[in-house]
Design a protein around this motif. Structure first.
Motif, PDB file in Angstrom:
ATOM      1  N   MET A   1       0.875  -1.068  -0.025  1.00  0.00           N
ATOM      2  CA  MET A   1       0.040  -0.081   0.055  1.00  0.00           C
ATOM      3  C   MET A   1       0.912   1.116  -0.028  1.00  0.00           C
ATOM      4  N   LYS A   2       0.568   2.245  -0.860  1.00  0.00           N
ATOM      5  CA  LYS A   2       1.483   3.350  -0.847  1.00  0.00           C
ATOM      6  C   LYS A   2       0.891   4.570  -0.064  1.00  0.00           C
ATOM      7  N   THR A   3       1.993   5.064   0.579  1.00  0.00           N
ATOM      8  CA  THR A   3       1.589   6.143   1.714  1.00  0.00           C
ATOM      9  C   THR A   3       1.811   7.622   1.211  1.00  0.00           C
ATOM     10  N   ILE A   4       0.954   8.487   1.516  1.00  0.00           N
ATOM     11  CA  ILE A   4       0.734   9.858   1.058  1.00  0.00           C
ATOM     12  C   ILE A   4       0.940  10.627   2.369  1.00  0.00           C
ATOM     13  N   PHE A   5       1.627  11.575   2.530  1.00  0.00           N
ATOM     14  CA  PHE A   5       1.973  12.229   3.852  1.00  0.00           C
ATOM     15  C   PHE A   5       1.415  13.657   3.737  1.00  0.00           C
ATOM     16  N   ALA A   6       0.313  14.012   3.988  1.00  0.00           N
ATOM     17  CA  ALA A   6      -0.262  15.279   3.691  1.00  0.00           C
ATOM     18  C   ALA A   6      -0.028  16.301   4.900  1.00  0.00           C
ATOM     19  N   LEU A  30      -1.031  12.342   8.385  1.00  0.00           N
ATOM     20  CA  LEU A  30      -1.563  13.771   8.128  1.00  0.00           C
ATOM     21  C   LEU A  30      -0.528  14.502   9.245  1.00  0.00           C
ATOM     22  N   ALA A  31      -0.398  15.616   8.815  1.00  0.00           N
ATOM     23  CA  ALA A  31       0.257  16.984   9.909  1.00  0.00           C
ATOM     24  C   ALA A  31      -0.493  18.186   9.533  1.00  0.00           C
ATOM     25  N   ASP A  33       0.884  21.407  10.322  1.00  0.00           N
ATOM     26  CA  ASP A  33       1.825  22.379   9.845  1.00  0.00           C
ATOM     27  C   ASP A  33       3.055  21.733   9.653  1.00  0.00           C
ATOM     28  N   GLY A  34       4.282  22.599   9.191  1.00  0.00           N
ATOM     29  CA  GLY A  34       5.541  22.107   8.925  1.00  0.00           C
ATOM     30  C   GLY A  34       6.480  21.602  10.014  1.00  0.00           C
ATOM     31  N   VAL A  35       6.018  22.162  11.028  1.00  0.00           N
ATOM     32  CA  VAL A  35       6.700  21.735  12.369  1.00  0.00           C
ATOM     33  C   VAL A  35       6.350  20.278  12.834  1.00  0.00           C
ATOM     34  N   ASP A  36       5.004  20.256  12.748  1.00  0.00           N
ATOM     35  CA  ASP A  36       4.303  18.858  12.996  1.00  0.00           C
ATOM     36  C   ASP A  36       4.599  17.900  12.204  1.00  0.00           C
ATOM     37  N   ALA A  37       4.706  18.305  10.867  1.00  0.00           N
ATOM     38  CA  ALA A  37       5.385  17.120   9.891  1.00  0.00           C
ATOM     39  C   ALA A  37       6.679  16.681  10.189  1.00  0.00           C
ATOM     40  N   LYS A  43       9.731  10.381  13.016  1.00  0.00           N
ATOM     41  CA  LYS A  43       9.422   9.212  13.881  1.00  0.00           C
ATOM     42  C   LYS A  43       8.643   8.245  13.182  1.00  0.00           C
ATOM     43  N   TYR A  44       8.251   8.474  11.654  1.00  0.00           N
ATOM     44  CA  TYR A  44       7.602   7.539  10.917  1.00  0.00           C
ATOM     45  C   TYR A  44       8.625   6.283  10.405  1.00  0.00           C
ATOM     46  N   SER A  45       8.283   5.064  10.771  1.00  0.00           N
ATOM     47  CA  SER A  45       9.203   4.196  10.355  1.00  0.00           C
ATOM     48  C   SER A  45       8.956   3.458   8.812  1.00  0.00           C
ATOM     49  N   GLY A  46       7.670   3.900   8.398  1.00  0.00           N
ATOM     50  CA  GLY A  46       7.566   3.200   7.084  1.00  0.00           C
ATOM     51  C   GLY A  46       8.057   4.156   6.023  1.00  0.00           C
TER      52      GLY A  46
END
Length: 122
Positions: A1-6, A30-31, A33-37, A43-46
């Motif tokens: 499954m492809k992951t999109i980070f928005a 999802l995030a 704002d930029g800091v949250d992203a 921390k994202y492992s995938g």
């Protein structure tokens, strides 16, 4: 499954992105704002297949976020698309110079949006 980070500061936009992409079988992270992203990306492992960034956000705008993500070794070449209400040519050129792979203007047509995402994930 492809992951999109928005990344978008609008809850409505995030919900629309998530709904549209999930029904097409994408995993969506999802995030707000930029800091949250940047926190979540670190921390994202995938694998992340495509980033979607809004331009105008509090705390860190999309142009700055692109520059920061491009510094990360595992995302130097990950496609980054702007999904924004901005449509001025000068902003597009600024985004391209920062490392953006493309530009989608909101509001988007779901079918067109999904087709663009699929082009970057195949």
């Amino acid at each position: 499954m492809k992951t999109i980070f928005a990344v978008d500061d609008s809850a409505t936009a995030r919900a629309s992105i998530q709904y549209t992409l999930k029904r097409e079988g994408f995993n969506v992270e999802l995030a707000v704002d930029g800091v949250d992203a940047l926190n979540k990306i670190s921390k994202y492992s995938g694998d992340i297949d495509v980033f979607l960034f809004d331009v105008n956000m509090p705390n860190m705008d999309g142009i700055t976020l692109i520059k920061e993500v491009r510094k990360l070794n595992n995302h130097k070449f990950t496609p980054i698309l702007f999904l924004t209400t901005e449509s001025q040519e000068s902003k597009k050129m600024e985004g391209k110079a920062a490392g953006a792979s493309g530009w989608i203007v909101k509001p988007f047509e779901p079918d067109v949006f999904v087709n663009i995402i699929k082009r970057f994930t195949t």
